[in-house]
Design a protein around this motif. Structure first.
Motif, PDB file in Angstrom:
ATOM      1  N   ARG A  11       0.827  -1.209   0.000  1.00 30.28           N
ATOM      2  CA  ARG A  11       0.000   0.000   0.000  1.00 30.28           C
ATOM      3  C   ARG A  11       0.861   1.259   0.000  1.00 30.28           C
ATOM      4  O   ARG A  11       1.882   1.327   0.666  1.00 30.28           O
ATOM      5  CB  ARG A  11      -0.904   0.048   1.238  1.00 30.28           C
ATOM      6  CG  ARG A  11      -1.881  -1.091   1.338  1.00 30.28           C
ATOM      7  CD  ARG A  11      -2.944  -0.813   2.388  1.00 30.28           C
ATOM      8  NE  ARG A  11      -4.085  -0.139   1.795  1.00 30.28           N
ATOM      9  CZ  ARG A  11      -4.442   1.102   2.040  1.00 30.28           C
ATOM     10  NH1 ARG A  11      -3.771   1.827   2.887  1.00 30.28           N
ATOM     11  NH2 ARG A  11      -5.493   1.624   1.450  1.00 30.28           N
ATOM     12  N   PRO A  12       0.418   2.295  -0.731  1.00 31.81           N
ATOM     13  CA  PRO A  12       1.103   3.583  -0.617  1.00 31.81           C
ATOM     14  C   PRO A  12       0.821   4.179   0.747  1.00 31.81           C
ATOM     15  O   PRO A  12      -0.195   3.880   1.364  1.00 31.81           O
ATOM     16  CB  PRO A  12       0.465   4.401  -1.743  1.00 31.81           C
ATOM     17  CG  PRO A  12      -0.881   3.788  -1.959  1.00 31.81           C
ATOM     18  CD  PRO A  12      -0.715   2.328  -1.681  1.00 31.81           C
ATOM     19  N   GLY A  13       1.706   4.961   1.225  1.00 35.47           N
ATOM     20  CA  GLY A  13       1.473   5.562   2.546  1.00 35.47           C
ATOM     21  C   GLY A  13       2.700   5.585   3.406  1.00 35.47           C
ATOM     22  O   GLY A  13       3.270   6.633   3.643  1.00 35.47           O
ATOM     23  N   PRO A  14       3.216   4.431   3.850  1.00 34.60           N
ATOM     24  CA  PRO A  14       2.582   3.103   3.878  1.00 34.60           C
ATOM     25  C   PRO A  14       1.795   2.912   5.162  1.00 34.60           C
ATOM     26  O   PRO A  14       1.632   3.856   5.943  1.00 34.60           O
ATOM     27  CB  PRO A  14       3.790   2.163   3.847  1.00 34.60           C
ATOM     28  CG  PRO A  14       4.842   2.917   4.606  1.00 34.60           C
ATOM     29  CD  PRO A  14       4.593   4.396   4.340  1.00 34.60           C
ATOM     30  N   ALA A  15       1.310   1.697   5.407  1.00 34.27           N
ATOM     31  CA  ALA A  15       0.612   1.385   6.652  1.00 34.27           C
ATOM     32  C   ALA A  15       1.590   1.496   7.817  1.00 34.27           C
ATOM     33  O   ALA A  15       2.803   1.595   7.634  1.00 34.27           O
ATOM     34  CB  ALA A  15       0.025  -0.022   6.579  1.00 34.27           C
ATOM     35  N   ALA A  16       1.056   1.486   9.033  1.00 31.55           N
ATOM     36  CA  ALA A  16       1.896   1.646  10.221  1.00 31.55           C
ATOM     37  C   ALA A  16       2.585   0.345  10.618  1.00 31.55           C
ATOM     38  O   ALA A  16       3.720   0.363  11.106  1.00 31.55           O
ATOM     39  CB  ALA A  16       1.058   2.162  11.391  1.00 31.55           C
ATOM     40  N   ALA A  17       1.921  -0.792  10.436  1.00 30.49           N
ATOM     41  CA  ALA A  17       2.485  -2.075  10.847  1.00 30.49           C
ATOM     42  C   ALA A  17       1.671  -3.213  10.265  1.00 30.49           C
ATOM     43  O   ALA A  17       0.480  -3.049   9.958  1.00 30.49           O
ATOM     44  CB  ALA A  17       2.512  -2.191  12.372  1.00 30.49           C
ATOM     45  N   VAL A  18       2.318  -4.377  10.140  1.00 32.03           N
ATOM     46  CA  VAL A  18       1.645  -5.599   9.687  1.00 32.03           C
ATOM     47  C   VAL A  18       2.078  -6.748  10.596  1.00 32.03           C
ATOM     48  O   VAL A  18       3.275  -6.910  10.864  1.00 32.03           O
ATOM     49  CB  VAL A  18       2.001  -5.950   8.221  1.00 32.03           C
ATOM     50  CG1 VAL A  18       1.402  -7.298   7.842  1.00 32.03           C
ATOM     51  CG2 VAL A  18       1.510  -4.872   7.271  1.00 32.03           C
ATOM     52  N   VAL A  19       1.099  -7.517  11.064  1.00 29.13           N
ATOM     53  CA  VAL A  19       1.390  -8.723  11.838  1.00 29.13           C
ATOM     54  C   VAL A  19       0.743  -9.898  11.121  1.00 29.13           C
ATOM     55  O   VAL A  19      -0.459  -9.882  10.844  1.00 29.13           O
ATOM     56  CB  VAL A  19       0.844  -8.636  13.279  1.00 29.13           C
ATOM     57  CG1 VAL A  19       1.160  -9.934  14.033  1.00 29.13           C
ATOM     58  CG2 VAL A  19       1.433  -7.438  14.011  1.00 29.13           C
ATOM     59  N   ALA A  20       1.549 -10.918  10.819  1.00 25.98           N
ATOM     60  CA  ALA A  20       1.050 -12.091  10.102  1.00 25.98           C
ATOM     61  C   ALA A  20       1.266 -13.343  10.945  1.00 25.98           C
ATOM     62  O   ALA A  20       2.405 -13.708  11.241  1.00 25.98           O
ATOM     63  CB  ALA A  20       1.752 -12.230   8.754  1.00 25.98           C
ATOM     64  N   PHE A  21       0.169 -13.987  11.326  1.00 23.42           N
ATOM     65  CA  PHE A  21       0.215 -15.244  12.061  1.00 23.42           C
ATOM     66  C   PHE A  21       0.023 -16.400  11.081  1.00 23.42           C
ATOM     67  O   PHE A  21      -1.016 -16.486  10.423  1.00 23.42           O
ATOM     68  CB  PHE A  21      -0.927 -15.319  13.090  1.00 23.42           C
ATOM     69  CG  PHE A  21      -0.780 -14.451  14.300  1.00 23.42           C
ATOM     70  CD1 PHE A  21      -0.179 -14.937  15.463  1.00 23.42           C
ATOM     71  CD2 PHE A  21      -1.276 -13.158  14.306  1.00 23.42           C
ATOM     72  CE1 PHE A  21      -0.073 -14.146  16.593  1.00 23.42           C
ATOM     73  CE2 PHE A  21      -1.173 -12.354  15.432  1.00 23.42           C
ATOM     74  CZ  PHE A  21      -0.573 -12.845  16.584  1.00 23.42           C
ATOM     75  N   ALA A  22       1.005 -17.286  10.991  1.00 25.80           N
ATOM     76  CA  ALA A  22       0.864 -18.532  10.219  1.00 25.80           C
ATOM     77  C   ALA A  22       0.385 -18.304   8.801  1.00 25.80           C
ATOM     78  O   ALA A  22      -0.483 -19.017   8.308  1.00 25.80           O
ATOM     79  CB  ALA A  22      -0.100 -19.486  10.944  1.00 25.80           C
TER      80      ALA A  22
END
Length: 226
Positions: A119-130
């Motif tokens: 994403r442009p911006g970008p987002a503040a954080a990403v958490v990916a579980f499994a």
């Protein structure tokens, strides 16, 4: 494909207009409430954040899924649907893209990760579980990637540890700051320690943004997986 819709949400504890939006994407066959239940652990340290669970459309078999892995264009369709959903959710709350965080489990983690870093911006954080890559390599957007936390069990047969490490390497190779947490003996699931770590990560990078870059490293825990 039916559009993604807003599901259960946890309003900002500050009782005012939310300053941040954390969108959560459930796993295949589950629903939004499963993710909102986890957000109860994160809300106390993020009182100005709204936690919104998105609901995946149900397929012909009645199972909710973000994309059909058997369809060569399924993942692309799912990502396009999620992008429409995110744009509408942010506009509704009058929030900038930089105040968005994405959290997902399994199929939901795949979409959260691929959409969040692009994403442009970008987002503040990403958490990916499994979350597995499902054959798609993450591609960072023109404005750079948000910090990413990958949490996975070393006994996960659906999203093997090796695939997660490939995803981490692909992101790091494009300049992303990626942290990973390996849960000993955990299969395809979210456990208490992973949920706690996700909350700490979100609080740090969404609410208390730091300019200092964090070193890329792994956390290997021997704790009992719940």
């Amino acid at each position: 494909m039916t559009d993604i819709v807003e599901g259960p949400a946890l309003a900002a504890l500050s009782c005012g207009k939310p300053a941040f939006l954390v969108v959560m994407l459930h796993g295949e066959g589950a629903d939004g409430q499963t993710m909102v239940d986890h957000a109860l652990n994160w809300a106390p340290t993020m009182p100005k954040a709204e936690f919104l669970s998105a609901e995946a459309p149900a397929g012909a078999d009645g199972v909710k899924r973000w994309f059909d892995a058997a369809d060569p264009e399924g993942l692309a369709k799912g990502l396009a649907a999620l992008e429409r959903f995110l744009e509408a959710a942010l506009a509704k709350r009058r929030l900038p893209a930089s105040h968005l965080a994405l959290v997902g489990f399994s199929q939901g983690a795949t979409l959260a990760l691929l959409a969040g870093v692009a994403r442009p911006g970008p987002a503040a954080a990403v958490v990916a579980f499994a979350g597995g890559p499902y054959g798609a390599e993450p591609s960072i957007g023109p404005d750079g990637a948000p910090p990413v936390l990958l949490i996975h069990g070393d006994a996960d047969a659906i999203s093997p540890l090796a695939a997660v490490r490939e995803t981490k390497a692909a992101l790091a190779g494009q300049g992303a700051k990626v942290l990973s947490m390996t849960r000993k003996g955990l299969d395809h699931a979210m456990d208490d320690d992973g949920v706690i770590a996700a909350g700490d990560f979100l609080t740090e990078h969404v609410v208390h943004k730091k300019s200092a870059a964090h070193d890329d490293h792994d956390h290997d825990h021997d704790d009992h997986a719940h």
